[in-house]
Design a protein around this motif. Sequence first.
Motif, short mmCIF file in Angstrom:
data_model
loop_
_atom_site.label_atom_id
_atom_site.label_comp_id
_atom_site.label_asym_id
_atom_site.label_seq_id
_atom_site.Cartn_x
_atom_site.Cartn_y
_atom_site.Cartn_z
N VAL A 63 37.14 49.80 33.66
CA VAL A 63 37.27 49.67 35.10
C VAL A 63 38.14 50.78 35.69
O VAL A 63 37.97 51.17 36.84
CB VAL A 63 37.84 48.28 35.46
CG1 VAL A 63 39.31 48.16 35.02
CG2 VAL A 63 37.72 48.02 36.96
N GLN A 66 35.89 53.59 36.37
CA GLN A 66 35.04 53.25 37.51
C GLN A 66 35.82 53.34 38.82
O GLN A 66 35.31 53.80 39.83
CB GLN A 66 34.45 51.85 37.34
CG GLN A 66 33.47 51.73 36.18
CD GLN A 66 33.03 50.30 35.96
OE1 GLN A 66 33.86 49.39 35.90
NE2 GLN A 66 31.72 50.10 35.85
N ALA A 67 37.09 52.88 38.78
CA ALA A 67 37.91 52.87 39.99
C ALA A 67 38.22 54.28 40.47
O ALA A 67 38.44 54.50 41.66
CB ALA A 67 39.21 52.11 39.74
N VAL A 73 35.71 48.61 43.11
CA VAL A 73 35.38 47.77 41.95
C VAL A 73 36.57 46.92 41.54
O VAL A 73 36.40 45.89 40.88
CB VAL A 73 34.91 48.61 40.75
CG1 VAL A 73 33.68 49.41 41.08
CG2 VAL A 73 36.02 49.52 40.24
N LEU A 74 37.77 47.30 41.96
CA LEU A 74 38.96 46.54 41.59
C LEU A 74 38.96 45.16 42.23
O LEU A 74 39.55 44.22 41.70
CB LEU A 74 40.23 47.30 41.98
CG LEU A 74 40.48 48.61 41.21
CD1 LEU A 74 41.72 49.31 41.76
CD2 LEU A 74 40.66 48.33 39.72
N ALA A 77 34.90 43.13 41.55
CA ALA A 77 34.66 42.55 40.22
C ALA A 77 35.38 41.22 40.04
O ALA A 77 35.28 40.61 38.98
CB ALA A 77 35.10 43.52 39.13
N PRO A 91 39.67 38.45 37.81
CA PRO A 91 38.96 39.73 37.69
C PRO A 91 38.10 39.79 36.43
O PRO A 91 38.58 39.53 35.33
CB PRO A 91 40.09 40.76 37.64
CG PRO A 91 41.29 40.01 37.16
CD PRO A 91 41.13 38.61 37.67
N ASN A 92 36.83 40.12 36.61
CA ASN A 92 35.91 40.28 35.48
C ASN A 92 35.80 41.78 35.17
O ASN A 92 34.79 42.42 35.46
CB ASN A 92 34.54 39.68 35.83
CG ASN A 92 33.60 39.71 34.63
OD1 ASN A 92 34.04 39.77 33.49
ND2 ASN A 92 32.32 39.66 34.90
N TYR A 93 36.88 42.32 34.59
CA TYR A 93 36.93 43.76 34.35
C TYR A 93 36.43 44.11 32.96
O TYR A 93 36.69 43.39 31.99
CB TYR A 93 38.37 44.28 34.47
CG TYR A 93 38.95 44.21 35.87
CD1 TYR A 93 38.13 44.29 36.99
CD2 TYR A 93 40.33 44.09 36.06
CE1 TYR A 93 38.66 44.24 38.26
CE2 TYR A 93 40.87 44.04 37.33
CZ TYR A 93 40.04 44.10 38.43
OH TYR A 93 40.56 44.06 39.69
N LYS A 94 35.72 45.23 32.88
CA LYS A 94 35.36 45.79 31.57
C LYS A 94 36.50 46.72 31.14
O LYS A 94 36.91 47.60 31.89
CB LYS A 94 34.04 46.55 31.65
CG LYS A 94 32.85 45.66 31.99
CD LYS A 94 31.56 46.43 31.92
CE LYS A 94 30.38 45.54 32.30
NZ LYS A 94 30.26 44.36 31.43
N LEU A 95 37.01 46.51 29.94
CA LEU A 95 38.22 47.21 29.52
C LEU A 95 37.95 48.60 28.97
O LEU A 95 38.80 49.48 29.08
CB LEU A 95 38.93 46.38 28.44
CG LEU A 95 39.43 45.00 28.87
CD1 LEU A 95 40.04 44.27 27.69
CD2 LEU A 95 40.44 45.12 30.00
#
Length: 591
Positions: A63, A66-67, A73-74, A77, A91-95
Amino acid sequence: MTAIRRRLEAATLPVAALSTLALLTLLFYYPVGRVLSEAILREGRLTLEPLRSVLADPFFFGVLAQAAEDPSVLWTAIEPHRIGPITYPFPNYKLGLFGFTAYQALLSTIASIALGLPGAYVLARFEFPGRKTIRSLTAVPFVMPSIMVAIGFIATFGRNGVLNTALTAVGLPRIELLYTLPIIVLAHAFYDAPLIARVTATAWESVDAGTAETARSLGASPRRAFVDVVFPQLLPAILTGALLTFIFSFMSFAIVLALGGLRLATVEVWVYHRVNQLDYGGASTLVTLEMLFSLVLTYAYLQYEARQRAESAARPAPRKPLFGPLNTDRVAVWAYVAVALVVFVTPMASMLLASVTGPNGFTLANYEFLVSRQLSAEAFQIKPLTAISNSLLYGAGSLAIAVPMGVLLAVVSTRDVPGSKLIDTLSMAPFAVSGVVVGLGLLQGLVFGTTVFGYRFTVTGAVAVVAAHAVGAYPFVTRNVAPLLATIDRSVVESARTLGASRFRVLLDIELPQVFAGVVAGAAFAFAISIGEFDSTVILASGSSAYTMPVAIERFIGRRLGPATAMGCVLLVVTAASFLVIDRLGEGRGM
């Protein structure tokens, strides 16, 4: 003639120190610099594009990458999550790869603290037979081969391991833990919780009992006295151990490779994957970013430790007997002991059990397999005796380099001379750099060859393995010898100098005999570390006959568990025997 001899003796120590730094540069700083150069040089030109491309790739930084392109997206998501009747935003963040590496290191640190703090309490506050021995065993993770820990956990928690065998015996379903995050976290806790216990127990024993007694006399309850008086004095040690644990878990390789594979790859495992794919440039870029992160963390640890270093208290609290009438404290302690036995003893016991059992019960078939593999005519197969002899040979070679280097750097670090602080800092850099980085640098710089003044110099894989092992081992020699050198009565040294003894002669005749026990302890650590080193060896020994026992275990794991556990037991015996032999050689020699 006497004047010449004195000049030579006076020059011996400075020349030896410079030679040691030159050797350190060749074996460590040049390989690491080679890795860095691969990350920032393309076609001979300096560029940050490879680093930028990794930083901007969501695969690596999730993320955050992406941010950088779209900050929205912060918050977009964030999704609703439900626990029972309660719904809350989360938050459903991809690490990404680096994020997952930090995440598993954080979970491992929390688990290590949860498992280590009760152990620190038992060691610091209770007296029982064998307490000093158990305290000494908290240093075992520093020398226990990480791949051996992995094979122990596979033997315990694998599909046909001890746990699932016991569950199926009583009619319960199997638990699939291999290749899951919990098993990696638990294995890291096995490795790092003793470090938390050791550091915190030392701090607990230095807490002055009078401070807590004063709080109690002013009306504070035992719980309030602990929270307000004792815990603040323990917190620096807990944070120190936690930071070290996070660094170790972040740079963990063998445990994640064996228990998680590419499915749960961390940065180190992915670097190894890229090396196997011959993508050395990509691997160099990744380890450069990882190294920068670990160096920052290590620097923060060193600064924090320097600020929080405390003197021993004059009156520590008396220890309570562990054995006696059951009360709340003793029940809690015995419950912890039961958990600790399961976590710390079961994996090693499972490895031993798995090596001598099969579908029909007791068997030596796994050890017979090792013998038959040794007698096999197939040259490409792993030969157990070759692995053992290589490990012992590399250990001896590492000692020949690490002990003199470590002692000389200890001498320099304890002398009030210009540059000693800088030299001490530079010499401890291998603590902050993983074996994968050193192995990759040696592979690219020395094994593949480097051109100097028109000549191309190359070394064999075996020589590179010894170099990598020595780099990883000598800091333990330095850290065992330097504190003892610092406690030597300086008046004795000055008296010898006044009587005409050179600095080198004083070191040889007065100082080294007094720190011999530290030299032997450092040598024991160095040899055991060399025997169990996996991270750099698996890279340098790839495709050659320079493999060692840990590498042989990793190769066997992918085929048959039984031979891997048998090889693990051989490694356990050789490591313990080597440590004991070297320790015995120094018995009675220290001052």
